[in-house]
Design an enzyme around this catalytic site. Structure first.
Site, mmCIF file in Angstrom:
data_model
loop_
_atom_site.group_PDB
_atom_site.id
_atom_site.type_symbol
_atom_site.label_atom_id
_atom_site.label_comp_id
_atom_site.label_asym_id
_atom_site.label_seq_id
_atom_site.Cartn_x
_atom_site.Cartn_y
_atom_site.Cartn_z
ATOM 1 N N ASP A 1 12.409 2.773 -5.934
ATOM 2 C CA ASP A 1 13.612 3.484 -5.510
ATOM 3 C C ASP A 1 14.707 2.507 -5.048
ATOM 4 O O ASP A 1 14.405 1.402 -4.596
ATOM 5 C CB ASP A 1 13.220 4.423 -4.355
ATOM 6 C CG ASP A 1 14.209 5.559 -4.166
ATOM 7 O OD1 ASP A 1 15.131 5.695 -4.986
ATOM 8 O OD2 ASP A 1 14.057 6.304 -3.181
ATOM 9 N N HIS B 1 19.705 0.121 -12.524
ATOM 10 C CA HIS B 1 18.497 0.420 -13.307
ATOM 11 C C HIS B 1 18.106 -0.786 -14.158
ATOM 12 O O HIS B 1 16.932 -1.122 -14.293
ATOM 13 C CB HIS B 1 18.723 1.634 -14.216
ATOM 14 C CG HIS B 1 18.995 2.898 -13.461
ATOM 15 N ND1 HIS B 1 18.277 3.255 -12.337
ATOM 16 C CD2 HIS B 1 19.894 3.899 -13.663
ATOM 17 C CE1 HIS B 1 18.724 4.427 -11.891
ATOM 18 N NE2 HIS B 1 19.720 4.820 -12.665
ATOM 19 N N LEU C 1 -4.972 -6.214 -16.982
ATOM 20 C CA LEU C 1 -4.200 -5.230 -16.209
ATOM 21 C C LEU C 1 -3.824 -4.007 -17.049
ATOM 22 O O LEU C 1 -3.386 -4.149 -18.192
ATOM 23 C CB LEU C 1 -2.912 -5.894 -15.689
ATOM 24 C CG LEU C 1 -1.910 -4.973 -14.986
ATOM 25 C CD1 LEU C 1 -2.400 -4.603 -13.585
ATOM 26 C CD2 LEU C 1 -0.535 -5.644 -14.887
HETATM 27 C C1 V07 Z 1 13.057 2.132 -15.947
HETATM 28 C C2 V07 Z 1 13.684 0.267 -14.396
HETATM 29 C C3 V07 Z 1 12.823 0.174 -13.167
HETATM 30 C C4 V07 Z 1 13.424 0.861 -11.982
HETATM 31 C C5 V07 Z 1 13.308 2.354 -12.022
HETATM 32 C C6 V07 Z 1 14.210 3.142 -12.948
HETATM 33 C C7 V07 Z 1 14.759 2.425 -14.140
HETATM 34 C C8 V07 Z 1 10.668 -0.055 -17.306
HETATM 35 C C9 V07 Z 1 10.447 1.066 -18.080
HETATM 36 C C10 V07 Z 1 9.428 1.244 -19.094
HETATM 37 C C11 V07 Z 1 8.859 2.491 -19.323
HETATM 38 C C12 V07 Z 1 7.870 2.657 -20.281
HETATM 39 C C13 V07 Z 1 7.433 1.579 -20.986
HETATM 40 C C14 V07 Z 1 7.958 0.328 -20.779
HETATM 41 C C15 V07 Z 1 8.961 0.160 -19.835
HETATM 42 C C16 V07 Z 1 11.374 2.007 -17.634
HETATM 43 C C17 V07 Z 1 12.532 3.962 -17.404
HETATM 44 C C18 V07 Z 1 13.284 3.434 -16.376
HETATM 45 C C19 V07 Z 1 12.775 5.350 -17.856
HETATM 46 F F1 V07 Z 1 6.439 1.725 -21.901
HETATM 47 N N1 V07 Z 1 11.641 0.166 -16.442
HETATM 48 N N2 V07 Z 1 12.095 1.429 -16.615
HETATM 49 N N3 V07 Z 1 11.576 3.267 -18.030
HETATM 50 N N4 V07 Z 1 13.814 1.610 -14.895
#
Ligand code: V07
Length: 258
Positions: free
Chosen positions: A38, A55, A149
């Site tokens: 968050d 983000h 992991l």
């Molecule tokens: C997202 C970055 C981290 C902070 C929180 C919100 C934004 C990595 C992924 C991801 C998801 C699936 C995957 C590989 C990477 C991701 C979303 C948002 C929607 F297989 N960061 N991140 N997906 N944020």
């Protein structure tokens, strides 16, 4: 802090990160760590940047923490990347978020394969855009035999709906005679949740100063240790993660004897 490993080291000197990592690895490491990432929007606002910049910065932190969790010997890292509530955000923000899995995996997947990390996902896949799902499914497929992991993304995940869906499936199986109602216990019920096959988290970390669960893994967190920090997710670094694990290990020591 007293350095138990190296009695020659000055005790007034702060321990280096690598010393702290060795110290952590000599004790019981939490097998499953879950994180509510968050504070990305607030991080951007503080810098007069658009929310999506937060983000994007947050995504870089995911890489760092994944590498470190793997190095520490954590078995499962569950990251809350997108909640069922997040669809209510402005369309342009949602569209941006849905591109992050592709961007992340586009550059990081080879390293995940190399480092023996297995990518998994919990949440409802149906509502995700096809391009997002395609990238994630490719990553899951190409890492499915990895034994290191488990990097588990919670995407379009909400815990109350998860529990209701599990109840409905339990009822179906009882109706169909596949499940004896007398056999429904905690373990059986757990196997109907999206986290079936994962052990419950040992440690939950939430960044950005909010002290609540926000519909995240309500059933699974029943016995979990909580670590809350005011640090915003894009500012969260290796030291902060190491600190959370040290605090966890300190608590284990305190009630470990009884
Ligand atoms: C997202 C970055 C981290 C902070 C929180 C919100 C934004 C990595 C992924 C991801 C998801 C699936 C995957 C590989 C990477 C991701 C979303 C948002 C929607 F297989 N960061 N991140 N997906 N944020």
């Amino acid at each position: 802090m007293l350095n138990k490993l190296n009695p020659w080291k000055s005790q007034n000197q702060p321990s280096s990160l690598s010393d702290r990592i060795s110290q952590i690895k000599s004790q019981e490491v939490p097998a499953h760590i879950a994180i509510i990432m968050d504070g990305n929007g607030r991080w951007a606002k503080k810098r007069s940047l658009p929310r999506v910049a937060g983000h994007h910065e947050g995504m870089k932190v995911v890489r760092k923490i994944t590498r470190l969790a793997n190095k520490l010997g954590v078995k499962t890292l569950t990251l809350y990347a997108f909640s069922t509530e997040n669809w209510k955000r402005p369309k342009m923000e949602v569209d941006f978020l849905m591109k992050l899995p592709e961007e992340f995996l586009g550059t990081f997947l080879p390293e995940l394969v190399e480092e023996n990390v297995r990518v998994t996902m919990i949440g409802h896949k149906e509502k995700l855009p096809a391009h997002t799902l395609k990238a994630i499914e490719k990553a899951m497929e190409s890492t499915k035999d990895n034994t290191g992991l488990v990097l588990n993304f919670a995407l379009n995940y909400g815990s109350r709906v998860e529990i209701i869906e599990a109840v409905k499936q339990v009822l179906n199986d009882v109706d169909d005679g596949k499940l004896d109602r007398e056999r429904i216990d905690e373990e059986t019920f757990s196997s109907y949740l999206m986290t079936s096959g994962f052990q419950d988290p040992d440690l939950l970390i939430r960044t950005s100063g909010e002290i609540r669960l926000s519909n995240f893994m309500l059933w699974q967190l029943a016995y979990t240790e909580f670590f809350f920090t005011d640090v915003l997710w894009p500012d969260f670094n290796e030291e902060h993660f190491v600190e959370a694990v040290e605090v966890f290990q300190g608590r284990q020591r305190r009630y470990g004897g009884v």
